[in-house]
Design a protein around this motif. Structure first.
Motif: not given
Length: 237
Positions: A111-140
């Motif tokens: 979400l930094t203004p100067d990020f030049s990569g695929d921002r949509a992919a990076a945003f969704i990946y970062g959000a998913a990773d944050m949620i998984i970490v909050a659940h103890g690093g697991k999905t089941k």
């Protein structure tokens, strides 16, 4: 005598009333042997995680449709770009453009203004990773797994912050980081906001259930203690 005309009138109205459009029905998950190793909270957390990831994938598809230039940075088609992000999330593989960052650091970089990569992919990946970490690093989740209610609560707030940044922060050129909700005079599309809201609500519910679980355990202990001493039936013969 008025009953018959009234019934006829009501019948005519019912025939003229439009049939409600179908909105689907609840679809339960198929039963598996793994459920024997899950408590009710474990099962709900597993279903919630599955639904939250699906919501993120829907958001990614929506973002790619509104921002096609993003998926063109990393893939030959929108479908392939979504698959790559999904595979990385579910295999817990790092996303190359995030420089090895995870959790809130990955979300912040996306979400930094100067990020030049695929921002949509990076945003969704970062959000998913944050949620998984909050659940103890697991999905089941199984009986041996526990949750930290505060971490879950924090994850829900992080999603609120991320959604707000996505809608309000601009690039150096004054453009939105990504086109998402459309609140113009000619159109009102808040489908992104609704999907974010579902994710936040699911995580908040699990946080409350986690807190309630330990609170109720203490209350049940006291009830059993008091009941065992004072709530016994007395002999009558």
């Amino acid at each position: 005598m008025l009953i018959i005309p009234l019934c006829l009138a009501l019948g005519a109205c019912s025939m003229l009333a439009p049939t409600p459009a179908p909105h689907g029905e609840v679809q339960g998950a198929s039963t598996s042997g793994a459920e024997l190793g899950q408590s009710d909270v474990n099962r709900i957390a597993t279903l919630g995680m599955h639904d939250n990831l699906d919501s993120l994938y829907r958001l990614l598809d929506k973002l790619y449709r509104r921002n096609p230039a993003e998926w063109k940075k990393t893939a030959g088609s929108r479908e392939l770009a979504i698959k790559r992000v999904r595979d990385a999330i579910e295999a817990r593989q790092p996303w190359p453009e995030l420089q090895g960052k995870h959790d809130i650091q990955a979300l912040s970089l996306a979400l930094t203004p100067d990020f030049s990569g695929d921002r949509a992919a990076a945003f969704i990946y970062g959000a998913a990773d944050m949620i998984i970490v909050a659940h103890g690093g697991k999905t089941k989740f199984y009986l041996i797994d526990g949750f930290d209610a505060q971490y879950l609560y924090n994850a829900a707030r992080n999603m609120e912050i991320a959604a707000w940044i996505l809608n309000s922060r601009k690039t150096a050129a004054g453009q939105p980081l990504l086109l998402s909700n459309d609140m113009s005079e000619s159109e009102r599309n808040i489908s992104f906001e609704r999907e974010f809201g579902k994710i936040i609500a699911r995580i908040d519910l699990l946080a409350e259930m986690t807190t309630e679980k330990y609170r109720r355990a203490g209350i049940s202990y006291l009830q059993n203690l008091v009941g065992g001493t004072f709530l016994q039936f007395l002999p009558v013969r």
